[in-house]
Design a protein around this motif. Sequence first.
Motif, PDB file in Angstrom:
ATOM      1  N   LYS A   1     -61.534  -4.039 -34.404  1.00  0.00           N
ATOM      2  CA  LYS A   1     -62.214  -2.719 -35.326  1.00  0.00           C
ATOM      3  C   LYS A   1     -63.548  -3.478 -36.643  1.00  0.00           C
ATOM      4  O   LYS A   1     -63.113  -4.934 -36.876  1.00  0.00           O
ATOM      5  CB  LYS A   1     -61.356  -2.150 -36.506  1.00  0.00           C
TER       6      LYS A   1
ATOM      7  N   GLY B   1     -64.818  -0.137 -32.526  1.00  0.00           N
ATOM      8  CA  GLY B   1     -63.566  -1.041 -32.132  1.00  0.00           C
ATOM      9  C   GLY B   1     -62.582  -0.022 -32.776  1.00  0.00           C
ATOM     10  O   GLY B   1     -62.216   1.118 -33.116  1.00  0.00           O
ATOM     11  N   PRO B   2     -61.657  -0.573 -32.147  1.00  0.00           N
ATOM     12  CA  PRO B   2     -60.824  -2.345 -31.091  1.00  0.00           C
ATOM     13  C   PRO B   2     -61.752  -1.806 -30.090  1.00  0.00           C
ATOM     14  O   PRO B   2     -61.712  -0.997 -29.276  1.00  0.00           O
ATOM     15  CB  PRO B   2     -59.745  -2.270 -30.773  1.00  0.00           C
ATOM     16  N   LEU B   3     -62.772  -2.183 -29.057  1.00  0.00           N
ATOM     17  CA  LEU B   3     -63.411  -2.921 -27.770  1.00  0.00           C
ATOM     18  C   LEU B   3     -63.380  -3.434 -26.911  1.00  0.00           C
ATOM     19  O   LEU B   3     -62.576  -4.698 -27.130  1.00  0.00           O
ATOM     20  CB  LEU B   3     -65.127  -2.803 -28.578  1.00  0.00           C
TER      21      LEU B   3
ATOM     22  N   GLN C   1     -59.445   4.122 -33.768  1.00  0.00           N
ATOM     23  CA  GLN C   1     -59.700   4.541 -32.208  1.00  0.00           C
ATOM     24  C   GLN C   1     -59.011   3.751 -31.709  1.00  0.00           C
ATOM     25  O   GLN C   1     -58.217   2.511 -31.221  1.00  0.00           O
ATOM     26  CB  GLN C   1     -61.040   3.700 -32.173  1.00  0.00           C
TER      27      GLN C   1
END
Lengths: 114, 273
Positions: A52, A89-91, B201
Amino acid sequence: MNRLIINRILFYFGLLLAIALSSISQAAPIITVEIKDHLFYPSEFSVPANTKIKLLIINNDPTPEEFESYELNREKVIIGNSKAVIFIGPLSPGTYPFFGEFYPKTAQGKILVN
Amino acid sequence: MLPNAVILILQETLEAALLIGVLLAVSTRVHDSKRWLPIALVSGGCVAAILANQMGIISEWFDYAGQELLNALFQTIICLAIALAVWLTATIDPLNPQPGKVAAFSHCAIIIIFCAVVREGQEIILYLGGFMYTENFQKVLTGGALGFSIGASIGILLFYSLVDHAGRERRTACLVLLALFAGNMLSQSTLLLMQIDWVTQSPPIWNTSTFVAETSIFGQLLYPLVGYEATPSPIQAAAYILGVTLVTGANFMPRYYPEKKKQQVQPVRGNDA
Protein backbone atom coordinates in the motif's frame (compact mmCIF):
# COMPACT_ATOMS: atom_id res chain seq x y z
CA MET A 1 -14.97 -0.57 41.80
CA ASN A 2 -15.20 -3.36 39.27
CA ARG A 3 -16.64 -0.99 36.73
CA LEU A 4 -13.71 1.35 37.25
CA ILE A 5 -11.24 -1.43 36.50
CA ILE A 6 -13.18 -2.51 33.44
CA ASN A 7 -13.30 1.08 32.24
CA ARG A 8 -9.58 1.41 32.72
CA ILE A 9 -8.88 -1.84 30.88
CA LEU A 10 -11.16 -0.73 28.05
CA PHE A 11 -9.37 2.62 27.91
CA TYR A 12 -5.91 1.05 27.58
CA PHE A 13 -7.23 -1.49 25.11
CA GLY A 14 -8.69 1.33 23.01
CA LEU A 15 -5.45 3.26 23.25
CA LEU A 16 -3.48 0.23 22.13
CA LEU A 17 -5.88 -0.35 19.26
CA ALA A 18 -5.64 3.28 18.20
CA ILE A 19 -1.84 3.12 18.23
CA ALA A 20 -1.90 -0.15 16.30
CA LEU A 21 -4.31 1.28 13.71
CA SER A 22 -2.38 4.51 13.30
CA SER A 23 0.86 2.59 12.93
CA ILE A 24 -0.77 0.52 10.18
CA SER A 25 -1.74 3.60 8.20
CA GLN A 26 1.66 5.15 8.88
CA ALA A 27 3.34 2.04 7.60
CA ALA A 28 2.40 2.88 4.01
CA PRO A 29 5.43 4.42 2.29
CA ILE A 30 4.84 7.98 1.12
CA ILE A 31 5.61 9.12 -2.40
CA THR A 32 5.37 12.80 -3.21
CA VAL A 33 4.25 13.96 -6.64
CA GLU A 34 4.24 17.65 -7.47
CA ILE A 35 2.19 19.48 -10.07
CA LYS A 36 3.79 22.51 -11.72
CA ASP A 37 2.70 24.17 -14.97
CA HIS A 38 0.20 21.33 -15.52
CA LEU A 39 2.96 18.71 -15.44
CA PHE A 40 3.61 15.94 -12.92
CA TYR A 41 7.02 15.75 -11.19
CA PRO A 42 8.06 12.97 -11.25
CA SER A 43 5.91 11.85 -14.13
CA GLU A 44 7.19 8.30 -13.83
CA PHE A 45 8.15 6.40 -10.71
CA SER A 46 8.37 2.85 -9.41
CA VAL A 47 6.67 1.35 -6.39
CA PRO A 48 6.98 -2.16 -4.94
CA ALA A 49 4.26 -4.67 -5.79
CA ASN A 50 1.67 -5.78 -3.22
CA THR A 51 2.33 -2.76 -1.03
CA LYS A 52 0.00 0.00 0.00
CA ILE A 53 1.37 3.40 -1.00
CA LYS A 54 0.40 6.84 0.23
CA LEU A 55 0.60 9.37 -2.60
CA LEU A 56 1.08 12.93 -1.46
CA ILE A 57 0.20 15.20 -4.36
CA ILE A 58 1.22 18.83 -4.10
CA ASN A 59 -0.39 21.19 -6.58
CA ASN A 60 1.92 24.18 -7.05
CA ASP A 61 -0.27 25.67 -9.78
CA PRO A 62 -2.86 28.29 -8.88
CA THR A 63 -5.49 26.29 -10.81
CA PRO A 64 -7.18 23.08 -9.61
CA GLU A 65 -6.27 19.74 -11.12
CA GLU A 66 -7.91 16.34 -10.96
CA PHE A 67 -5.69 13.32 -10.44
CA GLU A 68 -7.29 10.47 -12.33
CA SER A 69 -6.38 6.93 -13.27
CA TYR A 70 -8.67 4.32 -14.77
CA GLU A 71 -6.16 1.59 -14.02
CA LEU A 72 -5.83 2.56 -10.38
CA ASN A 73 -9.54 3.42 -10.05
CA ARG A 74 -8.64 6.75 -8.50
CA GLU A 75 -10.06 10.24 -8.97
CA LYS A 76 -9.49 13.31 -6.81
CA VAL A 77 -9.62 17.06 -7.27
CA ILE A 78 -6.64 18.98 -5.91
CA ILE A 79 -7.29 22.69 -5.43
CA GLY A 80 -4.65 25.17 -6.60
CA ASN A 81 -1.74 25.66 -4.18
CA SER A 82 -2.79 22.80 -1.93
CA LYS A 83 -2.04 19.18 -1.32
CA ALA A 84 -3.99 15.94 -1.31
CA VAL A 85 -3.50 12.38 -0.14
CA ILE A 86 -4.44 9.31 -2.17
CA PHE A 87 -3.84 5.74 -1.08
CA ILE A 88 -3.11 3.21 -3.81
CA GLY A 89 -2.41 -0.49 -3.81
CA PRO A 90 -1.59 -3.18 -2.94
CA LEU A 91 -1.04 -3.56 -6.69
CA SER A 92 0.12 -6.42 -8.88
CA PRO A 93 3.17 -5.74 -11.11
CA GLY A 94 2.47 -3.68 -14.21
CA THR A 95 2.20 -0.15 -15.55
CA TYR A 96 -0.50 2.12 -14.21
CA PRO A 97 -0.93 5.38 -16.16
CA PHE A 98 -2.44 8.43 -14.50
CA PHE A 99 -3.32 11.89 -15.78
CA GLY A 100 -4.67 15.27 -14.80
CA GLU A 101 -8.23 15.34 -16.03
CA PHE A 102 -8.35 19.14 -16.19
CA TYR A 103 -5.18 19.42 -18.31
CA PRO A 104 -4.80 15.98 -19.90
CA LYS A 105 -2.66 17.18 -22.79
CA THR A 106 0.31 17.90 -20.56
CA ALA A 107 -0.43 16.30 -17.19
CA GLN A 108 0.43 12.66 -17.87
CA GLY A 109 2.34 10.13 -15.86
CA LYS A 110 2.70 6.48 -14.98
CA ILE A 111 3.47 4.32 -12.02
CA LEU A 112 5.62 1.26 -12.58
CA VAL A 113 4.84 -1.49 -10.12
CA ASN A 114 7.54 -4.14 -9.81
CA MET B 1 -8.54 22.80 -25.16
CA LEU B 2 -12.03 22.73 -26.56
CA PRO B 3 -12.51 18.96 -27.05
CA ASN B 4 -11.32 18.27 -23.52
CA ALA B 5 -13.87 20.72 -22.08
CA VAL B 6 -16.63 19.06 -24.12
CA ILE B 7 -15.72 15.58 -22.85
CA LEU B 8 -15.22 16.62 -19.23
CA ILE B 9 -18.46 18.55 -18.90
CA LEU B 10 -20.32 15.83 -20.81
CA GLN B 11 -19.03 13.18 -18.41
CA GLU B 12 -20.07 15.24 -15.41
CA THR B 13 -23.48 16.16 -16.81
CA LEU B 14 -24.41 12.71 -18.08
CA GLU B 15 -24.97 11.06 -14.70
CA ALA B 16 -27.38 13.72 -13.44
CA ALA B 17 -29.07 13.97 -16.86
CA LEU B 18 -29.75 10.22 -17.00
CA LEU B 19 -31.04 10.21 -13.43
CA ILE B 20 -33.36 13.13 -14.18
CA GLY B 21 -34.59 11.38 -17.35
CA VAL B 22 -35.48 8.18 -15.48
CA LEU B 23 -37.04 9.97 -12.50
CA LEU B 24 -39.18 12.13 -14.80
CA ALA B 25 -40.36 8.99 -16.58
CA VAL B 26 -41.18 7.38 -13.23
CA SER B 27 -42.98 10.49 -12.03
CA THR B 28 -45.37 10.51 -14.99
CA ARG B 29 -46.83 7.36 -13.46
CA VAL B 30 -47.48 8.88 -10.06
CA HIS B 31 -48.86 12.12 -11.54
CA ASP B 32 -46.88 14.47 -9.32
CA SER B 33 -46.07 18.03 -10.22
CA LYS B 34 -42.61 18.27 -11.75
CA ARG B 35 -41.75 21.08 -9.39
CA TRP B 36 -39.05 18.98 -7.73
CA LEU B 37 -36.81 19.33 -10.78
CA PRO B 38 -36.21 23.13 -10.72
CA ILE B 39 -36.00 23.08 -6.89
CA ALA B 40 -33.34 20.35 -6.93
CA LEU B 41 -31.39 21.92 -9.81
CA VAL B 42 -31.24 25.40 -8.30
CA SER B 43 -30.52 24.34 -4.70
CA GLY B 44 -27.99 21.73 -5.93
CA GLY B 45 -26.26 24.33 -8.08
CA CYS B 46 -26.02 26.81 -5.18
CA VAL B 47 -24.64 24.23 -2.72
CA ALA B 48 -22.20 22.99 -5.39
CA ALA B 49 -20.89 26.55 -5.78
CA ILE B 50 -20.43 26.92 -2.00
CA LEU B 51 -18.68 23.55 -1.71
CA ALA B 52 -16.43 24.28 -4.70
CA ASN B 53 -15.49 27.56 -3.04
CA GLN B 54 -14.68 25.83 0.25
CA MET B 55 -13.12 22.71 -1.29
CA GLY B 56 -9.65 23.63 0.00
CA ILE B 57 -10.85 23.47 3.60
CA ILE B 58 -13.14 20.46 3.07
CA SER B 59 -10.30 18.47 1.50
CA GLU B 60 -8.24 18.81 4.68
CA TRP B 61 -10.93 17.36 6.96
CA PHE B 62 -10.11 14.02 8.61
CA ASP B 63 -6.48 14.08 7.54
CA TYR B 64 -7.15 14.89 3.84
CA ALA B 65 -10.16 12.59 3.55
CA GLY B 66 -12.90 15.26 3.57
CA GLN B 67 -13.61 15.30 -0.16
CA GLU B 68 -14.03 11.54 -0.39
CA LEU B 69 -16.15 11.29 2.76
CA LEU B 70 -18.49 14.02 1.56
CA ASN B 71 -18.91 12.44 -1.88
CA ALA B 72 -19.34 8.94 -0.40
CA LEU B 73 -22.06 10.39 1.84
CA PHE B 74 -23.86 11.94 -1.14
CA GLN B 75 -23.63 8.67 -3.07
CA THR B 76 -25.01 6.64 -0.18
CA ILE B 77 -27.89 9.11 0.23
CA ILE B 78 -28.64 8.83 -3.52
CA CYS B 79 -28.75 5.04 -3.25
CA LEU B 80 -31.09 5.07 -0.23
CA ALA B 81 -33.34 7.78 -1.71
CA ILE B 82 -33.64 5.77 -4.95
CA ALA B 83 -34.72 2.71 -2.93
CA LEU B 84 -37.30 4.82 -1.07
CA ALA B 85 -38.59 6.42 -4.29
CA VAL B 86 -38.94 2.99 -5.92
CA TRP B 87 -40.79 1.66 -2.87
CA LEU B 88 -43.14 4.65 -2.99
CA THR B 89 -43.87 4.25 -6.71
CA ALA B 90 -44.56 0.56 -6.16
CA THR B 91 -47.16 1.36 -3.52
CA ILE B 92 -48.79 4.36 -5.18
CA ASP B 93 -51.96 3.49 -7.01
CA PRO B 94 -51.66 5.30 -10.38
CA LEU B 95 -55.42 5.55 -10.76
CA ASN B 96 -55.93 7.00 -7.32
CA PRO B 97 -52.58 8.43 -6.12
CA GLN B 98 -52.40 9.18 -2.40
CA PRO B 99 -51.27 12.81 -2.01
CA GLY B 100 -49.01 12.01 0.95
CA LYS B 101 -47.07 9.40 -0.98
CA VAL B 102 -46.84 11.53 -4.09
CA ALA B 103 -45.37 14.35 -1.97
CA ALA B 104 -42.93 11.88 -0.40
CA PHE B 105 -41.89 10.76 -3.89
CA SER B 106 -41.24 14.37 -4.86
CA HIS B 107 -39.05 14.80 -1.78
CA CYS B 108 -37.04 11.70 -2.70
CA ALA B 109 -36.61 13.03 -6.23
CA ILE B 110 -35.37 16.37 -4.84
CA ILE B 111 -32.83 14.58 -2.61
CA ILE B 112 -31.56 12.36 -5.45
CA ILE B 113 -31.14 15.15 -8.00
CA PHE B 114 -29.82 17.59 -5.40
CA CYS B 115 -27.05 15.18 -4.37
CA ALA B 116 -26.23 14.32 -7.99
CA VAL B 117 -26.03 17.99 -8.99
CA VAL B 118 -23.91 18.92 -5.95
CA ARG B 119 -21.49 16.08 -6.64
CA GLU B 120 -20.97 16.80 -10.31
CA GLY B 121 -21.59 20.55 -10.13
CA GLN B 122 -18.70 21.29 -7.82
CA GLU B 123 -16.29 19.61 -10.20
CA ILE B 124 -17.63 21.57 -13.17
CA ILE B 125 -17.38 24.84 -11.22
CA LEU B 126 -13.81 24.08 -10.11
CA TYR B 127 -12.81 23.16 -13.65
CA LEU B 128 -14.33 26.25 -15.26
CA GLY B 129 -13.08 28.45 -12.42
CA GLY B 130 -9.50 27.40 -13.19
CA PHE B 131 -9.77 28.98 -16.61
CA MET B 132 -11.58 32.09 -15.44
CA TYR B 133 -8.79 34.60 -16.01
CA THR B 134 -7.04 32.91 -18.91
CA GLU B 135 -7.37 33.62 -22.61
CA ASN B 136 -8.87 30.15 -23.07
CA PHE B 137 -11.90 30.87 -20.89
CA GLN B 138 -14.20 31.59 -23.82
CA LYS B 139 -13.14 28.42 -25.64
CA VAL B 140 -13.55 26.30 -22.53
CA LEU B 141 -16.93 27.83 -21.83
CA THR B 142 -18.09 27.10 -25.40
CA GLY B 143 -16.82 23.54 -25.12
CA GLY B 144 -18.47 23.18 -21.74
CA ALA B 145 -21.79 24.46 -23.08
CA LEU B 146 -21.53 21.96 -25.92
CA GLY B 147 -20.78 19.09 -23.53
CA PHE B 148 -23.61 20.16 -21.26
CA SER B 149 -26.05 20.28 -24.20
CA ILE B 150 -25.05 16.80 -25.37
CA GLY B 151 -25.46 15.44 -21.82
CA ALA B 152 -28.84 17.12 -21.40
CA SER B 153 -29.96 15.85 -24.83
CA ILE B 154 -29.10 12.27 -23.89
CA GLY B 155 -31.14 12.68 -20.69
CA ILE B 156 -34.12 14.04 -22.67
CA LEU B 157 -33.74 11.24 -25.22
CA LEU B 158 -33.81 8.67 -22.43
CA PHE B 159 -36.90 10.28 -20.95
CA TYR B 160 -38.84 10.21 -24.22
CA SER B 161 -37.75 6.70 -25.13
CA LEU B 162 -38.93 5.54 -21.69
CA VAL B 163 -42.23 7.43 -21.84
CA ASP B 164 -42.84 6.09 -25.35
CA HIS B 165 -43.16 2.58 -24.02
CA ALA B 166 -46.29 1.15 -22.52
CA GLY B 167 -46.76 1.03 -18.75
CA ARG B 168 -45.26 -2.33 -17.90
CA GLU B 169 -42.22 -2.12 -20.17
CA ARG B 170 -41.51 1.39 -18.97
CA ARG B 171 -41.76 0.34 -15.33
CA THR B 172 -39.33 -2.52 -15.86
CA ALA B 173 -36.87 -0.32 -17.77
CA CYS B 174 -37.02 2.41 -15.10
CA LEU B 175 -36.57 -0.13 -12.32
CA VAL B 176 -33.56 -1.74 -13.99
CA LEU B 177 -31.93 1.65 -14.63
CA LEU B 178 -32.58 2.91 -11.09
CA ALA B 179 -31.33 -0.34 -9.54
CA LEU B 180 -28.11 -0.12 -11.57
CA PHE B 181 -27.72 3.53 -10.62
CA ALA B 182 -28.08 2.68 -6.94
CA GLY B 183 -25.57 -0.15 -7.26
CA ASN B 184 -23.19 2.15 -9.09
CA MET B 185 -23.45 4.83 -6.39
CA LEU B 186 -22.79 2.41 -3.54
CA SER B 187 -19.90 0.78 -5.38
CA GLN B 188 -18.35 4.18 -6.13
CA SER B 189 -18.63 5.17 -2.48
CA THR B 190 -16.62 2.10 -1.39
CA LEU B 191 -14.01 3.07 -3.97
CA LEU B 192 -13.71 6.50 -2.35
CA LEU B 193 -13.32 4.89 1.07
CA MET B 194 -10.47 2.80 -0.37
CA GLN B 195 -8.87 5.95 -1.74
CA ILE B 196 -8.60 7.34 1.82
CA ASP B 197 -7.68 3.95 3.28
CA TRP B 198 -10.81 3.63 5.42
CA VAL B 199 -11.52 0.40 3.58
CA THR B 200 -8.67 -1.91 2.65
CA GLN B 201 -8.19 -2.48 -1.05
CA SER B 202 -8.07 -6.04 -2.32
CA PRO B 203 -7.04 -7.27 -5.77
CA PRO B 204 -9.65 -6.95 -8.54
CA ILE B 205 -11.95 -9.93 -9.09
CA TRP B 206 -11.67 -9.63 -12.86
CA ASN B 207 -10.14 -7.46 -15.55
CA THR B 208 -12.29 -6.73 -18.58
CA SER B 209 -10.18 -3.81 -19.82
CA THR B 210 -9.12 -5.77 -22.92
CA PHE B 211 -12.81 -6.43 -23.59
CA VAL B 212 -14.22 -2.95 -23.01
CA ALA B 213 -11.61 -0.37 -22.02
CA GLU B 214 -12.83 2.31 -19.62
CA THR B 215 -11.21 4.86 -21.91
CA SER B 216 -13.23 3.71 -24.95
CA ILE B 217 -16.42 5.54 -25.95
CA PHE B 218 -18.50 2.49 -25.02
CA GLY B 219 -16.78 2.28 -21.66
CA GLN B 220 -17.31 6.00 -21.08
CA LEU B 221 -21.03 5.62 -21.77
CA LEU B 222 -21.36 2.47 -19.67
CA TYR B 223 -19.72 4.12 -16.67
CA PRO B 224 -22.50 6.61 -15.80
CA LEU B 225 -25.23 4.27 -17.06
CA VAL B 226 -24.38 1.05 -15.24
CA GLY B 227 -21.23 1.98 -13.31
CA TYR B 228 -18.92 0.00 -15.56
CA GLU B 229 -15.56 -0.67 -13.97
CA ALA B 230 -12.97 -2.83 -15.75
CA THR B 231 -11.18 -3.89 -12.56
CA PRO B 232 -13.60 -3.95 -9.62
CA SER B 233 -12.53 -5.18 -6.19
CA PRO B 234 -14.70 -7.72 -4.30
CA ILE B 235 -15.96 -5.03 -1.87
CA GLN B 236 -17.02 -2.84 -4.78
CA ALA B 237 -18.89 -5.74 -6.39
CA ALA B 238 -20.56 -6.56 -3.08
CA ALA B 239 -21.65 -2.92 -2.65
CA TYR B 240 -23.00 -2.93 -6.21
CA ILE B 241 -25.04 -6.07 -5.57
CA LEU B 242 -26.28 -4.60 -2.28
CA GLY B 243 -27.49 -1.42 -4.01
CA VAL B 244 -29.23 -3.37 -6.78
CA THR B 245 -30.83 -5.74 -4.25
CA LEU B 246 -32.00 -2.84 -2.10
CA VAL B 247 -33.83 -1.19 -5.00
CA THR B 248 -35.32 -4.35 -6.50
CA GLY B 249 -36.33 -5.43 -3.00
CA ALA B 250 -38.02 -2.07 -2.44
CA ASN B 251 -39.95 -2.60 -5.67
CA PHE B 252 -41.16 -6.13 -4.98
CA MET B 253 -41.69 -5.88 -1.22
CA PRO B 254 -45.15 -4.26 -1.42
CA ARG B 255 -46.28 -7.15 -3.62
CA TYR B 256 -45.52 -9.71 -0.93
CA TYR B 257 -46.28 -7.58 2.08
CA PRO B 258 -49.24 -5.48 0.97
CA GLU B 259 -50.27 -2.66 3.24
CA LYS B 260 -53.26 -3.27 5.41
CA LYS B 261 -56.06 -1.39 3.78
CA LYS B 262 -58.41 0.45 6.01
CA GLN B 263 -61.67 -1.35 6.21
CA GLN B 264 -64.11 0.82 4.43
CA VAL B 265 -67.58 0.00 5.53
CA GLN B 266 -69.94 0.99 2.84
CA PRO B 267 -73.35 1.88 4.20
CA VAL B 268 -75.77 -0.58 2.78
CA ARG B 269 -78.58 1.17 1.15
CA GLY B 270 -81.74 -0.62 0.48
CA ASN B 271 -83.17 -0.32 -2.93
CA ASP B 272 -86.14 1.87 -2.35
CA ALA B 273 -87.47 1.58 -5.77
